[in-house]
Design a protein around this motif. Structure first.
Motif, PDB file in Angstrom:
ATOM      1  N   VAL A  43     -11.733   5.676 -40.207  1.00 34.63           N
ATOM      2  CA  VAL A  43     -11.554   4.942 -38.960  1.00 34.63           C
ATOM      3  C   VAL A  43     -11.824   5.829 -37.752  1.00 34.63           C
ATOM      4  CG1 VAL A  43      -9.828   3.801 -37.504  1.00 34.63           C
ATOM      5  CG2 VAL A  43      -9.961   3.245 -39.928  1.00 34.63           C
ATOM      6  N   LYS A  44     -11.483   7.109 -37.857  1.00 34.67           N
ATOM      7  CA  LYS A  44     -11.729   8.036 -36.747  1.00 34.67           C
ATOM      8  C   LYS A  44     -13.216   8.314 -36.569  1.00 34.67           C
ATOM      9  CE  LYS A  44     -10.601  12.599 -34.908  1.00 34.67           C
ATOM     10  NZ  LYS A  44      -9.839  13.862 -35.082  1.00 34.67           N
ATOM     11  N   VAL A  45     -13.908   8.581 -37.675  1.00 38.59           N
ATOM     12  CA  VAL A  45     -15.322   8.964 -37.585  1.00 38.59           C
ATOM     13  C   VAL A  45     -16.230   7.741 -37.471  1.00 38.59           C
ATOM     14  CG1 VAL A  45     -17.197  10.201 -38.757  1.00 38.59           C
ATOM     15  CG2 VAL A  45     -14.859  11.080 -38.863  1.00 38.59           C
ATOM     16  N   PHE A  46     -15.850   6.649 -38.145  1.00 36.87           N
ATOM     17  CA  PHE A  46     -16.640   5.411 -38.109  1.00 36.87           C
ATOM     18  C   PHE A  46     -15.734   4.283 -37.609  1.00 36.87           C
ATOM     19  CE2 PHE A  46     -17.939   8.045 -41.765  1.00 36.87           C
ATOM     20  CZ  PHE A  46     -19.245   8.351 -41.396  1.00 36.87           C
ATOM     21  N   PRO A  47     -15.395   4.289 -36.327  1.00 40.63           N
ATOM     22  CA  PRO A  47     -14.363   3.389 -35.812  1.00 40.63           C
ATOM     23  C   PRO A  47     -14.689   1.910 -35.936  1.00 40.63           C
ATOM     24  CG  PRO A  47     -15.507   4.486 -34.005  1.00 40.63           C
ATOM     25  CD  PRO A  47     -15.947   5.154 -35.269  1.00 40.63           C
ATOM     26  N   ASN A  48     -15.951   1.578 -36.072  1.00 41.90           N
ATOM     27  CA  ASN A  48     -16.284   0.158 -36.153  1.00 41.90           C
ATOM     28  C   ASN A  48     -16.713  -0.264 -37.547  1.00 41.90           C
ATOM     29  OD1 ASN A  48     -16.178  -2.244 -34.708  1.00 41.90           O
ATOM     30  ND2 ASN A  48     -18.398  -2.285 -34.434  1.00 41.90           N
ATOM     31  N   GLU A  49     -16.336   0.520 -38.552  1.00 43.02           N
ATOM     32  CA  GLU A  49     -16.587   0.133 -39.942  1.00 43.02           C
ATOM     33  C   GLU A  49     -15.260  -0.144 -40.637  1.00 43.02           C
ATOM     34  OE1 GLU A  49     -18.941   2.892 -42.105  1.00 43.02           O
ATOM     35  OE2 GLU A  49     -20.652   2.785 -40.737  1.00 43.02           O
ATOM     36  N   ARG A  50     -15.265  -1.135 -41.489  1.00 47.97           N
ATOM     37  CA  ARG A  50     -14.059  -1.509 -42.220  1.00 47.97           C
ATOM     38  C   ARG A  50     -14.071  -0.832 -43.591  1.00 47.97           C
ATOM     39  NH1 ARG A  50     -12.993  -7.855 -42.616  1.00 47.97           N
ATOM     40  NH2 ARG A  50     -14.275  -7.741 -40.731  1.00 47.97           N
ATOM     41  N   PRO A  51     -13.172   0.104 -43.843  1.00 48.67           N
ATOM     42  CA  PRO A  51     -13.195   0.818 -45.127  1.00 48.67           C
ATOM     43  C   PRO A  51     -12.738  -0.067 -46.297  1.00 48.67           C
ATOM     44  CG  PRO A  51     -11.928   2.004 -43.441  1.00 48.67           C
ATOM     45  CD  PRO A  51     -12.140   0.619 -42.948  1.00 48.67           C
ATOM     46  N   LEU A  52     -13.071   0.390 -47.489  1.00 47.88           N
ATOM     47  CA  LEU A  52     -12.531  -0.196 -48.716  1.00 47.88           C
ATOM     48  C   LEU A  52     -12.159   0.932 -49.655  1.00 47.88           C
ATOM     49  CD1 LEU A  52     -11.951  -2.636 -50.633  1.00 47.88           C
ATOM     50  CD2 LEU A  52     -14.233  -2.226 -51.581  1.00 47.88           C
ATOM     51  N   ILE A  53     -10.940   0.872 -50.177  1.00 50.03           N
ATOM     52  CA  ILE A  53     -10.490   1.834 -51.177  1.00 50.03           C
ATOM     53  C   ILE A  53     -10.046   1.055 -52.410  1.00 50.03           C
ATOM     54  CG2 ILE A  53      -8.806   3.629 -51.730  1.00 50.03           C
ATOM     55  CD1 ILE A  53      -8.671   4.216 -48.693  1.00 50.03           C
ATOM     56  N   LEU A  54     -10.674   1.338 -53.532  1.00 50.08           N
ATOM     57  CA  LEU A  54     -10.318   0.726 -54.811  1.00 50.08           C
ATOM     58  C   LEU A  54      -9.462   1.731 -55.560  1.00 50.08           C
ATOM     59  CD1 LEU A  54     -10.790  -1.630 -56.836  1.00 50.08           C
ATOM     60  CD2 LEU A  54     -12.785  -0.368 -57.659  1.00 50.08           C
ATOM     61  N   SER A  55      -8.208   1.377 -55.831  1.00 46.89           N
ATOM     62  CA  SER A  55      -7.258   2.370 -56.329  1.00 46.89           C
ATOM     63  C   SER A  55      -6.521   1.887 -57.567  1.00 46.89           C
ATOM     64  CB  SER A  55      -6.243   2.699 -55.220  1.00 46.89           C
ATOM     65  OG  SER A  55      -5.325   3.657 -55.657  1.00 46.89           O
ATOM     66  N   ARG A  56      -6.180   2.842 -58.438  1.00 42.46           N
ATOM     67  CA  ARG A  56      -5.411   2.499 -59.639  1.00 42.46           C
ATOM     68  C   ARG A  56      -3.910   2.606 -59.401  1.00 42.46           C
ATOM     69  NH1 ARG A  56      -6.433   5.734 -65.182  1.00 42.46           N
ATOM     70  NH2 ARG A  56      -4.873   7.134 -64.297  1.00 42.46           N
ATOM     71  N   SER A  57      -3.518   3.228 -58.296  1.00 41.92           N
ATOM     72  CA  SER A  57      -2.099   3.392 -58.040  1.00 41.92           C
ATOM     73  C   SER A  57      -1.834   3.235 -56.551  1.00 41.92           C
ATOM     74  CB  SER A  57      -1.619   4.762 -58.544  1.00 41.92           C
ATOM     75  OG  SER A  57      -0.208   4.833 -58.544  1.00 41.92           O
ATOM     76  N   GLY A  58      -0.617   3.525 -56.157  1.00 36.49           N
ATOM     77  CA  GLY A  58      -0.219   3.384 -54.769  1.00 36.49           C
ATOM     78  C   GLY A  58       1.291   3.315 -54.685  1.00 36.49           C
ATOM     79  N   PHE A  59       1.775   2.962 -53.510  1.00 38.41           N
ATOM     80  CA  PHE A  59       3.208   2.777 -53.323  1.00 38.41           C
ATOM     81  C   PHE A  59       3.404   1.828 -52.151  1.00 38.41           C
ATOM     82  CE2 PHE A  59       7.701   4.290 -52.689  1.00 38.41           C
ATOM     83  CZ  PHE A  59       8.136   3.984 -53.966  1.00 38.41           C
ATOM     84  N   THR A  60       4.636   1.597 -51.797  1.00 41.23           N
ATOM     85  CA  THR A  60       4.954   0.649 -50.741  1.00 41.23           C
ATOM     86  C   THR A  60       4.147   0.950 -49.484  1.00 41.23           C
ATOM     87  OG1 THR A  60       7.204   0.633 -51.610  1.00 41.23           O
ATOM     88  CG2 THR A  60       6.836  -0.412 -49.464  1.00 41.23           C
ATOM     89  N   GLY A  61       3.400  -0.049 -49.014  1.00 39.84           N
ATOM     90  CA  GLY A  61       2.621   0.111 -47.799  1.00 39.84           C
ATOM     91  C   GLY A  61       1.217   0.636 -47.996  1.00 39.84           C
ATOM     92  N   SER A  62       0.821   0.957 -49.231  1.00 42.31           N
ATOM     93  CA  SER A  62      -0.555   1.434 -49.468  1.00 42.31           C
ATOM     94  C   SER A  62      -1.592   0.451 -48.954  1.00 42.31           C
ATOM     95  CB  SER A  62      -0.791   1.664 -50.961  1.00 42.31           C
ATOM     96  OG  SER A  62      -0.228   2.866 -51.410  1.00 42.31           O
ATOM     97  N   ALA A  63      -1.292  -0.841 -49.086  1.00 41.98           N
ATOM     98  CA  ALA A  63      -2.291  -1.867 -48.778  1.00 41.98           C
ATOM     99  C   ALA A  63      -2.734  -1.841 -47.324  1.00 41.98           C
ATOM    100  CB  ALA A  63      -1.745  -3.242 -49.139  1.00 41.98           C
ATOM    101  N   LYS A  64      -1.914  -1.282 -46.435  1.00 39.28           N
ATOM    102  CA  LYS A  64      -2.305  -1.239 -45.022  1.00 39.28           C
ATOM    103  C   LYS A  64      -3.556  -0.384 -44.807  1.00 39.28           C
ATOM    104  CE  LYS A  64       1.425   1.453 -43.296  1.00 39.28           C
ATOM    105  NZ  LYS A  64       2.121   1.690 -44.466  1.00 39.28           N
TER     106      LYS A  64
END
Length: 727
Positions: A420-441
């Motif tokens: 978001v800092k380097v490409f402020p107008n691109e929407r990232p996508l992260i495909l993940s096998r794990s996470g925790f509360t709030g990862s989805a943000k």
């Protein structure tokens, strides 16, 4: 009337009340047996309860959810303490908490110190069911289960992504600031008892109440800040396997999609895209002209996702730089921890990255920036539980035990914030096998892990998906076909069923190990069938993307348990093999072989329903038997449905009006945050449909299913409100 009495805490002693302290809108009660409990109401009206055992001091944890105290002053009235809307009342063996006066006792909680650690026991007096606990739970409700909060992947089964959040059918919801290996136990059916053990000697949680499960889940999304909107292309069909080994294989893959006229939105590359684990860069021997490949994919509307892991071998391109900048985990002496294991791929040793190290944002983040600049559109973060990391690892002073559950979330956070800092107008996508509360943000989509290609694991996916959704992970999918299939193609019937299921879940990805997963891998007839479902997926994208926007806006998951829509329906409370996909579609995947049973039972809640395929009307309120047809996954449309598809809008008028917001934006940028989007509110009534928010001239093809007939209309709408009457 709302259920009122919420909790009663009993300290396992008689006349143990010792001391009270009221300070800064916070109530502290100290008892002679050494247990100390504090309360405060948050600015959002939740009750925070913290209980500590004797001589325990609460260690500050930067990863906990900490909500501010409200400005409401605590008042004392006799033996009662008033904390905003909560009333804490002293009783013989402790105290109880009320919202307002009511004699009905619903829950009691007991705190005690045991050999296993600090223990809290909650009892339900209404025999309520429990729901939640994240992707670790594979049933709609929680019955006679134990969960240890320690993220892990079970090879051939599923990833265990624990979220220490649960709620009851009565409307009570609890989120625990849980530590590693806290244990949650739930009782059997008809005996709704929950127990929480903590070796740390304290428990810290939030309580809130809502009068419906959908409101509870929506409130949890806000509480945990789990709302996000991933790119539109991520809702198309994603092709993966372990794995595509060079550029030519990807060129040939896209040519085959074009040959069979099958749409595809993304290609995912597994380990073969790099030479050494941790390179975070292309293997130039096998991927010779990446810029050319990127142009080819973009010209064909295909995005690229590549895998990365938290491990870095000593001979990888990143190791020296990472080690120099101190972004690897340390041992207890402060030296870079040297690891060995299967992931080294023949290298002597390596390290595990520390996503919270002082220099990680630039040192690690810059590697992902370079990946993006080579044409990589999304990041697949694997093994991030983290899998197989040594217990002697330290991350900025946190032991592996303390940091384990937060690891993947912090990794996602690092990547997202750097992008978001380097490409402020691109929407990232992260495909993940794990996470925790709030990862989805952090624009994270999870999948259910390395499941085996079997009907047993296939059946589990439904429950895993709906529990991910109610726990803050709306963007969810599974490895279509199953990851492990003995290095052979999955059984054809199973693959067809999994592809049909994948069509009706938030993220649709085929993936597998050492065997094909492409839709043409069987015969022409099967290819044609699988193509029809992938085509259907693209027809449904306006409905799917609008449903994703609802997650972003209101915290309502895309894939929902039946009880979110029918909270008072007993069958819906316990159903683990059917689910809602958005507001109006209910799917009942076929999870057994046709030879085992020729018919499938499907439950239709009260009301009128329509078969998704022939639009025939069916009266609900009971179970129906459906022929197991290899060409179909049973899907039903709820009366009142508004289904915007690519080429038409399907309408199913009911006696009561219904609404749907048709949302659209450019799908890839963050301009939607600035208001650059189209949002059309569709209001369906018995004899008409209204469109609000039309900003320019638009043409819609309407298909109105009413009274056993179908009305087709082509309507041209101009700026302003528009009302269309049915014939």
């Amino acid at each position: 009337m709302k259920k009122i009495v919420i909790l009663i805490f009993i300290l396992l002693s008689i006349n143990i009340f010792s001391q009270e302290t009221i300070n800064n809108n916070k109530l502290k009660l100290k008892f002679k047996n050494g247990i100390n409990i504090s309360f405060y109401e948050t600015t959002k009206g939740k009750l925070r309860v913290t209980a500590l055992s004797k001589d325990m001091k609460l260690k500050k944890n930067r990863f906990f959810i900490n909500k501010e105290k409200s400005n409401v002053k605590i008042k004392k009235d006799g033996n009662r303490y008033i904390l905003g809307k909560y009333i804490i009342e002293e009783i013989k063996n402790g105290y109880k908490v009320n919202l307002e006066s009511n004699n009905k006792l619903l829950y009691s909680s007991v705190f005690s110190i045991t050999k296993k650690g600090f223990l809290e026991i909650k009892n339900s007096y209404d025999k309520e069911l429990f729901h939640g606990m994240g992707e670790a739970n594979d049933k709609s409700s929680i019955i006679a289960k134990q969960f240890m909060i320690y993220q892990k992947a079970e090879y051939g089964n599923q990833a265990k992504l624990y979220i220490p959040f649960y709620f009851t059918t009565g409307g009570d919801a609890y989120y625990y600031n849980s530590n590693s290996k806290d244990i949650f136990k739930f009782g059997r059916r008809g005996s709704a008892v929950s127990k929480v053990y903590s070796k740390y000697g304290y428990l810290d949680y939030y309580y809130f109440y809502e009068n419906s499960p959908k409101k509870i889940v929506s409130e949890f999304y806000k509480f945990s800040k789990s709302n996000s909107l991933i790119p539109k292309w991520a809702f198309g069909y994603l092709q993966s396997k372990y794995g595509y080994k060079n550029s030519e294989e990807v060129y040939n893959l896209i040519k085959k999609f074009k040959k069979y006229n099958i749409p595809v939105s993304g290609v995912i590359l597994d380990l073969y895209w790099f030479k050494h684990m941790g390179d975070l860069d292309w293997d130039k021997d096998n991927w010779k002209d990446v810029a050319k490949l990127d142009r080819y994919l973009e010209e064909n509307g295909v995005k690229l996702i590549t895998i990365s892991e938290p491990f870095f071998t000593v001979d990888s391109k990143s190791y020296k730089d990472f080690n120099k900048n101190g972004v690897f985990a340390k041992d207890k002496y402060g030296k870079t921890l040297k690891l060995s294991g299967w992931w080294c791929f023949g290298s002597e040793y390596g390290g595990i990255m520390n996503p919270i190290a002082k220099n990680s944002f630039d040192t690690i983040g810059n590697r992902y920036v370079q990946m993006r600049k080579t044409g990589i559109d999304g990041f697949w973060t694997d093994l991030g539980e983290p899998e197989g990391d040594p217990t002697e690892a330290y991350f900025n002073g946190y032991s592996e035990f303390e940091f384990h559950n937060y690891y993947n979330r912090e990794w996602s956070k690092l990547i997202y914030k750097k992008m978001v800092k380097v490409f402020p107008n691109e929407r990232p996508l992260i495909l993940s096998r794990s996470g925790f509360t709030g990862s989805a943000k952090y624009n994270v989509s999870v999948w259910s892990g390395d499941s085996s290609s079997s009907y047993i694991n296939f059946r589990k996916q439904i429950g895993i998906g709906i529990n991910a959704g109610i726990s803050g992970f709306s963007y969810w999918g599974s490895d279509v076909g199953g990851f492990l299939s003995d290095r052979k193609k999955p059984k054809k019937e199973l693959f067809i069923r999994w592809m049909q299921f994948g069509t009706f879940v938030p993220v649709f990805r085929a993936h597998g190990s050492f065997s094909p997963r492409e839709p043409w891998m069987y015969d022409d007839e099967t290819t044609k069938l699988l193509k029809s479902y992938i085509d259907l997926r693209y027809q449904m994208l306006p409905y799917i993307y609008s449903t994703a926007y609802e997650t972003y806006l209101n915290g309502v998951p895309m894939m929902r348990p039946l009880y979110l829509e029918y909270p008072k329906d007993n069958f819906a409370q316990k159903s683990s093999l059917q689910y809602f996909f958005g507001d109006f579609l209910m799917a009942a995947p076929v999870v057994r072989r046709i030879r085992e049973k020729k018919e499938k039972e499907v439950y239709l809640p009260k009301g009128n329903w329509y078969d998704f395929y022939d639009l025939k009307k069916i009266v609900g309120g009971n179970k129906i038997k459906v022929k197991r047809d290899i060409n179909k996954i049973p899907v039903y449309i709820k009366e009142g449905a508004i289904l915007p598809f690519k080429d038409l809008i399907l309408l199913f008028p009911a006696e009561k009006k219904s609404e749907f917001t048709l949302y659209n934006d450019d799908g890839i940028s963050n301009n939607y945050l600035k208001g650059d989007y189209s949002k059309i509110k569709i209001i369906l009534k018995k004899d008409s449909v209204e469109f609000e928010g039309i900003k320019k001239e638009m043409t819609f093809n309407l298909k109105i299913v009413k009274n056993g007939g179908v009305i087709k209309k082509v309507v041209e709408l101009k700026k302003g409100d528009n009302k269309i009457l049915f014939e």
